[in-house]
Design an enzyme around this catalytic site. Structure first.
Site, PDB file in Angstrom:
ATOM      1  N   CYS A  79      -8.377 -18.660 -48.421  1.00 34.72           N
ATOM      2  CA  CYS A  79      -7.030 -19.332 -48.614  1.00 34.72           C
ATOM      3  C   CYS A  79      -7.220 -20.626 -49.307  1.00 34.72           C
ATOM      4  O   CYS A  79      -7.868 -20.979 -50.286  1.00 34.72           O
ATOM      5  CB  CYS A  79      -5.950 -19.708 -47.615  1.00 34.72           C
ATOM      6  N   HIS A 170      -5.561 -14.467 -44.989  1.00 37.89           N
ATOM      7  CA  HIS A 170      -6.147 -15.094 -43.700  1.00 37.89           C
ATOM      8  C   HIS A 170      -6.637 -13.865 -42.694  1.00 37.89           C
ATOM      9  O   HIS A 170      -5.559 -13.352 -42.058  1.00 37.89           O
ATOM     10  CB  HIS A 170      -5.058 -16.018 -43.023  1.00 37.89           C
ATOM     11  N   GLU A 172      -8.332 -13.803 -40.347  1.00 41.05           N
ATOM     12  CA  GLU A 172      -8.426 -14.432 -38.937  1.00 41.05           C
ATOM     13  C   GLU A 172      -7.052 -14.198 -38.170  1.00 41.05           C
ATOM     14  O   GLU A 172      -7.220 -14.817 -36.871  1.00 41.05           O
ATOM     15  CB  GLU A 172      -9.215 -15.903 -38.783  1.00 41.05           C
TER      16      GLU A 172
HETATM   17  N1  GLN Z   1      -0.987 -23.665 -50.193  1.00 38.37           N
HETATM   18  C1  GLN Z   1      -2.453 -24.378 -49.693  1.00 38.37           C
HETATM   19  C2  GLN Z   1      -3.046 -25.030 -50.538  1.00 38.37           C
HETATM   20  O1  GLN Z   1      -2.724 -25.073 -51.797  1.00 38.37           O
HETATM   21  C3  GLN Z   1      -3.226 -23.043 -49.083  1.00 38.37           C
HETATM   22  C4  GLN Z   1      -2.355 -22.510 -47.949  1.00 38.37           C
HETATM   23  C5  GLN Z   1      -3.362 -21.782 -46.781  1.00 38.37           C
HETATM   24  O2  GLN Z   1      -4.519 -22.208 -47.030  1.00 38.37           O
HETATM   25  N2  GLN Z   1      -2.745 -20.882 -45.994  1.00 38.37           N
HETATM   26  O3  GLN Z   1      -4.020 -25.849 -50.258  1.00 38.37           O
END
Ligand code: GLN
Length: 212
Positions: A79, A170, A172
């Site tokens: 992410c 994610h 995890e």
């Molecule tokens: N929206 C976050 C970003 O742009 C990422 C979200 C996440 O890591 N769950 O950094």
């Protein structure tokens, strides 16, 4: 013994460490450059990418990670971690910029548009894999040398080249150990057999017990 580190400046650190522990992989948090010593791989977790980018600079970890990467360190970004590893960020600044992908941040909308899903990722596991998307980015384009592991709708949800793995979701935060097992193998590390079948599909928040 070679270990996998989890960048521990901000975001979802403990959940990654516990999944690695379930697989019998030696793992520890990375808070400063010296913690990169002896690592075969580093996970850059989810969190907030602008915040993480600034903290990487303040703690002088950005240059240290790039240096270790050039010496063979494998990387996995989940992410926000995937955003930091992308060479191109739509309407934004790249962070470490170590894999040739283009990402669009917050591409599903607000935090309320977060969701769980299940998908087949044949390169990673034989059984379908549960996934949690939290204000996730979309991987919109892959450069040469980058392989898609999972294509959904108008984006790639997981991709890799020989040294870097990126997932916009994610693993995890789900009961599945499949991606952690896959990354450990990418790092050249062995993993323990774990019976996931009993608990994997039944309950999203129920995890395998931690080994004592
Ligand atoms: N929206 C976050 C970003 O742009 C990422 C979200 C996440 O890591 N769950 O950094």
């Amino acid at each position: 013994m070679a270990r996998i580190g989890v960048l521990a400046l901000q975001g979802g650190v403990v959940e990654h460490l516990e999944h690695l522990q379930r697989l019998g992989v030696a793992a520890g948090p990375v808070k400063k450059a010296a913690d990169l010593e002896g690592l075969a791989g580093l996970i850059i977790p989810g969190g907030e990418s602008t915040c993480l980018r600034r903290l990487l600079r303040i703690y002088e970890l950005d240059e240290a990670i790039v240096e270790r990467f050039r010496a063979g360190l494998k990387l996995w970004g989940t992410c926000a971690g995937a955003i930091l590893l992308a060479k191109r960020v739509v309407d934004g600044d790249p962070g470490l910029a170590l894999i040739d992908i283009e990402v669009a941040r917050n591409a599903f909308g607000s935090q309320l548009a977060s969701f769980n899903t299940v998908a087949d990722v044949p390169a990673v596991a034989a059984a379908p894999i549960p996934m949690t998307f939290i204000r996730a980015p979309k991987i919109k384009a892959l450069g040469p040398g980058v392989r898609s592991l999972l294509r959904l709708d108008d984006y790639h949800a997981a991709a890799e080249d020989d040294a870097v793995l990126v997932t916009v979701f994610h693993p995890e935060l789900t009961p599945s150990l499949a991606f952690h097992r896959y990354f450990a193998a990418k790092c050249g590390l062995a993993t323990a057999e774990v019976d996931e079948a009993a608990w994997r599909p039944a309950d999203w928040t129920r995890h395998a017990p931690l080994p004592r």
